[in-house]
Write an enzyme that holds these catalytic residues in place. Structure first.
Site, PDB file in Angstrom:
ATOM      1  N   LYS B  79       0.846  -1.195   0.000  1.00  0.00           N
ATOM      2  CA  LYS B  79       0.000   0.000   0.000  1.00  0.00           C
ATOM      3  C   LYS B  79       0.882   1.246   0.000  1.00  0.00           C
ATOM      4  O   LYS B  79       1.928   1.255   0.661  1.00  0.00           O
ATOM      5  CB  LYS B  79      -0.875  -0.044   1.261  1.00  0.00           C
ATOM      6  CG  LYS B  79      -1.972   0.991   1.363  1.00  0.00           C
ATOM      7  CD  LYS B  79      -2.784   0.773   2.650  1.00  0.00           C
ATOM      8  CE  LYS B  79      -3.955   1.720   2.772  1.00  0.00           C
ATOM      9  NZ  LYS B  79      -4.765   1.476   4.000  1.00  0.00           N
ATOM     10  N   SER B 154      -9.812   1.152   3.075  1.00  0.00           N
ATOM     11  CA  SER B 154      -8.989   1.994   2.244  1.00  0.00           C
ATOM     12  C   SER B 154      -7.903   1.240   1.456  1.00  0.00           C
ATOM     13  O   SER B 154      -7.373   1.775   0.490  1.00  0.00           O
ATOM     14  CB  SER B 154      -8.300   3.046   3.107  1.00  0.00           C
ATOM     15  OG  SER B 154      -7.397   2.446   4.007  1.00  0.00           O
ATOM     16  N   SER B 178      -9.901  -1.261   7.178  1.00  0.00           N
ATOM     17  CA  SER B 178      -9.287  -1.013   5.873  1.00  0.00           C
ATOM     18  C   SER B 178      -8.481  -2.161   5.274  1.00  0.00           C
ATOM     19  O   SER B 178      -8.081  -2.089   4.118  1.00  0.00           O
ATOM     20  CB  SER B 178      -8.394   0.223   5.937  1.00  0.00           C
ATOM     21  OG  SER B 178      -9.171   1.384   5.919  1.00  0.00           O
TER      22      SER B 178
END
Lengths: 94, 488
Positions: B79, B154, B178
């Site tokens: 990420k 997310s 997330s």
């Protein structure tokens, strides 16, 4: 919870955000809705309840010893403006 | 089966048997990314040259036969919230558009040291604030199972990259769901470890008392393999737990005989999609057949979790994001009259609408006159939520729930009303507030062929029982073998 445009402008100043007129209006409406939603917490009796700010209790401390850090040029490598090994910022005192 | 559909443990075997080199594998993944990422948009940055260099190093290591880990030579993605030395790290924000960290986050260093090859940095909601990856300042990531739908968020880019075969595994972060919610939306496995189990050093902070990094993988075995590398004490993170790290792969047994599974009545509510409810109830039956027993439990403060979360997380965010001021790194507004003007203009230009909304909310709830009514009150209710879990874990070893009330929703469906979007995290948030571990794994598909996630919550630092339960279920089912089948 009614929140006014004036409240939103005040909070924006605290948060260092230069909001546009349109943003101020939108946030006044949306924050109002969200604050109304969170009012449900008022239904709970929390007298004598300790607040939880961290879920683990063990706070670990280390010895206060000097250790090498990143070199100055690397720290400054992302600076928008720099001068003489320092971060350069716009004028502070008029 | 195509190489890009294989798991870490399957590829590790091929690498060890010299059926393939890491370089061949890495090139195959780079080709795959080139072929499908225009459609899926899982990556903000693809680090082609670096990954080829890392693959060559890994091949040397594999040839020497020394110091080989299950991750050596395996291509993964990360990420874009983790600082990567010399590689642009944006957190999907315009304010960090040109930020190139001079160091690696602790978990990135661990993964590199283990010999993993990093293919690139995944898209996400800006500063990890969101449940759909629609809040990225760059572009929206598509769900590989249905490109008209969101991948969740997310960590949506990470989840989509795994599900679309654009990497073998990925790492995400989880502040209110997330990792788990996008894992559920994309039909993969995602684990949020116990708070403090994985170092937060070099991971851009959103809400420091809730943030945890964790693996996002194609199956439970890969999840345990990743945890073996990621977990552990780090003196650079003062909230890191100094406890021994077990070998998580040893927990991968099918022995759930005598395990008590708690089913909280507050998680089976109106608004729960009927396909999701049926899949989760079927999953409970599967574990019962394997010898686990079911206990009905209650987590009475569940209904307050979202309200607590959106006060606590925004308060912490408003403080954490104060560092983005145009002075030391990132974007700086031009033509400012003075320093204050520069701060305000930089932040208005650099942050997207959801980030500003949360900074505003957090600043408000911490401001003079409102602190007691909002932040303090929320932190007290957080204590009640934590106690709920302490009570029920006296009666059961794990808790089973749906990961999300619905499968992946349509792009644009929830963007107009922030509160509706916040409610999609209803089943994942309490876990972060209490600091306990939580895992999502595939447990079926809806009538429209969208993946459904089963959530397993465990006691603090008891990732092993969570993984064992997940593994037992997974081995009795075939869901984890299904792939989204994104065409080249």
């Amino acid at each position: 919870m009614a929140i006014t445009k004036k409240d939103v402008q005040h909070v924006a100043t605290l948060a260092r955000l230069a909001l546009s007129e349109k943003e101020t209006e939108l946030y006044t409406e949306q924050m109002g809705k969200i604050l109304t939603y969170v009012e449900k917490l008022g239904a709970l009796d929390t007298k004598n309840i300790e607040p939880t700010t961290h879920t683990i209790s063990s706070r670990i401390f280390r010895k206060d010893e000097a250790k090498p850090s990143l070199p100055q040029n690397e720290i400054l490598s992302n600076a928008p403006e720099k001068a003489k090994g320092c971060f350069k910022v716009p004028r502070i005192i008029e | 089966m195509e190489l890009y559909n294989l798991t870490i443990h399957e590829l590790h075997e091929k690498l060890q048997k010299k059926e393939i080199t890491s370089l061949q594998l890495t090139e195959a993944f780079l080709k795959r990314i080139e072929a499908v990422d225009g459609k899926i948009k899982a990556y903000i940055t693809v680090t082609k040259e670096d990954s080829i260099k890392q693959a060559k190093e890994a091949d040397k290591r594999l040839a020497s036969g020394k110091d080989i880990t299950p991750l050596t030579g395996v291509p993964i993605s990360v990420k874009d919230i983790f600082c990567t030395n010399g590689v642009r790290t944006t957190c999907a924000s315009k304010i960090l558009n040109n930020f190139v960290p001079p160091y690696d986050a602790a978990v990135i260093k661990k993964l590199k040291d283990a010999g993993a090859v990093i293919l690139g940095k995944n898209n996400m909601d800006e500063f990890a604030m969101g449940s759909s990856t629609e809040n990225s300042a760059y572009f929206v990531t598509k769900n590989p199972w249905d490109v008209e739908r969101v991948p969740g968020g997310s960590s949506g880019g990470s989840a989509a990259s795994v599900a679309a075969g654009e990497c073998t595994a990925s790492i995400g972060t989880d502040t209110g769901g997330s990792i788990r919610q996008p894992a559920s939306c994309c039909g993969i496995v995602g684990l949020k470890p116990t708070y403090g189990r994985v170092s937060r050093y070099g991971m851009i902070a959103f809400a420091s008392s809730l943030d945890q990094a964790g693996p996002m993988t194609k199956d439970v075995t890969d999840c345990a393999i990743m945890m073996n590398t990621m977990a552990g004490y780090d003196p650079q993170d003062s909230t890191s737990i100094d406890a021994p790290v077990p070998d998580y792969t040893k927990a991968l047994t099918k022995d759930v005989k005598g395990l008590k599974i708690g089913i909280p009545k507050e998680y089976f509510i109106k608004g729960l999609d009927s396909d999701v409810e049926k899949a989760v109830k079927d999953a409970i039956e599967v574990l019962k057949k394997q010898g686990a027993s079911v206990v009905d439990i209650s987590l009475p403060h569940t209904d307050y979790a979202i309200a607590v979360y959106y006060l606590v997380a925004t308060a912490e965010a408003s403080s954490n994001l104060a560092r983005f001021d145009g002075v030391k790194f990132g974007h700086r507004a031009k033509d400012s009259k003075n320093l204050l003007d520069m701060y305000c203009k930089t932040r208005d230009e650099g942050f997207g609408p959801e980030v500003k909304r949360r900074i505003m909310l957090g600043t408000y709830s911490l401001s003079a006159g409102y602190y007691d009514a909002y932040y303090k009150k929320a932190s007290q209710v957080r204590t009640l939520i934590k106690r709920d879990f302490e009570e029920v874990f006296k009666k059961c070893g794990v808790i089973l729930t749906p990961t999300a009330p619905t499968p992946a929703f349509k792009i644009g469906e929830k963007t107009a009303d922030p509160l509706t979007m916040y409610l999609s995290d209803i089943f994942t948030i309490s876990c972060n507030l209490a600091g306990i571990p939580g895992l999502s794994l595939p447990c079926g598909f809806t009538k429209d062929n969208l993946p459904i996630g089963l959530q397993i919550l465990g006691k603090p630092l008891d990732e092993e029982t969570v993984l064992k339960t997940a593994y037992s279920y997974e081995q009795a089912t075939e869901w984890h073998k299904k792939r989204a089948g994104v065409e080249n």
